[in-house]
Structures are given as structure tokens and as C-alpha cells.
Design a protein around this motif. Sequence first.
Motif, PDB file in Angstrom:
ATOM      1  N   THR A  88     -26.062  21.504  27.243  1.00  0.00           N
ATOM      2  CA  THR A  88     -26.598  22.487  26.303  1.00  0.00           C
ATOM      3  C   THR A  88     -25.807  22.356  25.015  1.00  0.00           C
ATOM      4  OG1 THR A  88     -27.206  24.020  28.080  1.00  0.00           O
ATOM      5  CG2 THR A  88     -26.989  24.935  25.861  1.00  0.00           C
TER       6      THR A  88
ATOM      7  N   ARG B 221     -33.421  22.263  35.093  1.00  0.00           N
ATOM      8  CA  ARG B 221     -32.828  21.373  34.088  1.00  0.00           C
ATOM      9  C   ARG B 221     -32.952  19.916  34.517  1.00  0.00           C
ATOM     10  NH1 ARG B 221     -29.401  23.164  30.176  1.00  0.00           N
ATOM     11  NH2 ARG B 221     -29.969  21.127  29.319  1.00  0.00           N
TER      12      ARG B 221
ATOM     13  N   LYS C 292     -36.513  20.537  31.963  1.00  0.00           N
ATOM     14  CA  LYS C 292     -36.651  21.754  31.181  1.00  0.00           C
ATOM     15  C   LYS C 292     -35.469  21.907  30.220  1.00  0.00           C
ATOM     16  CE  LYS C 292     -40.386  23.344  33.259  1.00  0.00           C
ATOM     17  NZ  LYS C 292     -41.687  23.482  32.547  1.00  0.00           N
ATOM     18  N   THR C 293     -35.735  22.497  29.074  1.00  0.00           N
ATOM     19  CA  THR C 293     -34.645  22.820  28.149  1.00  0.00           C
ATOM     20  C   THR C 293     -33.864  24.000  28.686  1.00  0.00           C
ATOM     21  OG1 THR C 293     -35.963  24.375  26.853  1.00  0.00           O
ATOM     22  CG2 THR C 293     -36.061  22.043  26.222  1.00  0.00           C
ATOM     23  N   ASN C 294     -32.725  24.279  28.041  1.00  0.00           N
ATOM     24  CA  ASN C 294     -31.918  25.408  28.493  1.00  0.00           C
ATOM     25  C   ASN C 294     -32.703  26.716  28.399  1.00  0.00           C
ATOM     26  OD1 ASN C 294     -29.259  26.391  29.367  1.00  0.00           O
ATOM     27  ND2 ASN C 294     -29.206  27.438  27.390  1.00  0.00           N
TER      28      ASN C 294
END
Length: 346
Positions: free
Chosen positions: A206, A306, A310-312
Motif C-alpha cells: 500500500t 489483495r 484488489k486495491t487497498n
Amino acid sequence: MKVAHSRIIRRAGLAGSLGLATLMLSGCSINNSVLRFGWPEGVTPQATRMRELWTWSVIAALVMGVIVWGLTFWTVVFHRKKADSPEFPKQFGYNVPLELSYTAAPFVIIAVLFYFTVVVQNYVFEKVDNPDVVVDVTAYQWNWKFGYRTVDKDQQNALTDTAREEPLHEAAEKAKERTVEDGGRGPIHGKDANDLSYLHYDQIETVGSSHEIPVLVLPTERIIQFDIASADVIHAFWVPEFLFKRDVNPNPKENHSDNTFQITKIEHEGAFVGRCAEMCGTFHAMMNFEVRAVTPEKFNTYISLRKGGKTNAEALAGIGESPVATTTTPFTSVRTAREATYDDQK
């Protein structure tokens, strides 16, 4: 007259005792807003031990203060020179037992405080093998990068991004060869300034930006290790609810700093603001982050999301959490405003 003096002393002693008792009994637990003496409530066992050391140190200081104040007023009231008497009050100069007592007492107090400070410090710095979660923290001007090196203690370094780390080590070896050719001279204790092999990269990361405050997701009830490093200048990793900060040094080995610390667990879910606590340049005040503590079950789901790409923010939303930081107000990540406006000051 002596009876009156004795009565005054007894009443003063009773008042002091009642005041101390009120302070000690102001809550069923030592962890309350009065006995914390201004410290925030911690969320880790290490924070609890430090807060307890602070509380008992202040109580001991107050007890000593009451004794010193009492002796001072007692001396002023009962040993002052009478206006109509040619005699001086009784003198205590060269009283060897008394002088030894008030010389030895400070050493005893210092020794006791030193002992308990070392005990708590050793507990805070204690590390165990194979922590449940290992987090790489990289500070840079002026933001943070968080990566997961380990999320399962049985799979150490399972999430290391070797594709990005190996070139750093190769560059470090070449820099070392150049340093040797130059007679061992270098800007950092014989080390090339471009050697960034101490930095870590992970498959799940991240990264903060000028438009997004990074949120570090961690599980509760798990042993967590933080490996901290700086890509440029000295920063500091500070979560107020952890009740202490750690300096983040570039080239930690050359700077003789321990860049690893652990917490036994985060005791409950929640969002906790994090900051850089070391003046590091123009946008130091905007260098914020957030620790989001979730249940181990939610954390496992988050890691799975994740891993799935997927993004944070998307992964946080997928476990029912706010996808953006919620605790850094009024601090923002905007890097354009260098001066407070009139509306900001109202």
C-alpha cells in the motif's frame, strides 16, 4: 501550645492521606482518565506497561512532593524564630544520621525508578521468533509504503517480491566493488550512497500519495513485527495508541539503529492515526497514515482480496471497512497548500 501543634500536624496528615486515597481510588482500575495523567489509552500490552510505569512514577513523585512540602511548611511554621526570643530555633547542621538519610534517599529513589524503567524497556523491546505478521514500513519524503512480508508465521517471507529486490542487491555488490577500488572510501561509512539494498519490496503493498492517505490493515490478537526503513532522510514511525515512536533511519546498520520492533497484539478493533514524528522537510505535517485493526478473520479475507488483485481501498470495502482513512482529520495529504488560508484559521 504543643497540643495545638500536634492537632494541626494530625489534621494535615489526615488531609494528605485522604487526598492520596481519593487519587488512588478514583477508579476501580489504574487505567482511567485521572490516573493516566494525560497519557492516551494504549491498545497494546507494551503500551499498557509503559502507561503503568508513567502512572506509578507520577504517584511516587506526588508522594515525595507531599513529604517535601510537608517538611517545608512544618519547618516554616514550627521552627521559625520567635520575634520576642533571642534564641535561634534548634539547628540540625552536622547531624550525621540526618545528612546520610537525605543523601541516601535520592539514590534509592533513582535506583528504584531505574530498575522498573529497565524492566519495562526490556519488555517493550522483546522480540519472539516467527511472529504472526511481518510488515515492511518504508518512509520517504513525504509519505509511506507498507508491505506484507509475512502473514502466516509458518510461511516466512512468502510474500517477498524478489523480482524487485534482487536488482537492488546486484547494484549494491557493484557499488561495493567500486568502493573497494576507491580505497574503501564512501559517503556512508565506506558504503555507496546509492546502495538501497536495505529496502524491502513485497507482493502486497500500500503506497501513499498526494491524494490518498495510506491505510495499514493489521489483525488483532496477533504478534506483529515492523521492519522500518527510510528511503531518504530520517523519519519517525508514530502511532499515539502504541505510546512510543521509533526513528526510521536510512542505512540502519551503518547508523547503528535497530530497525525492527514487535507488538504482542492489538487488543481491539479500531482505526488509529499514525504520523511522522521527525521533522523531515517541507511537507512533514502532511506525512500521515492510519492503522486499521480488524479481526483475524477479516484480515485473512483482506489478504485474499489483495492477492486477487484488489486495491487497498477495494479490499477494505470488501471486508466492510471504510476504504479511506478516517482518523487523520484535520491533517490531509494535499501537498499544494503551504500557507493557512483565512477560512482555515476561523
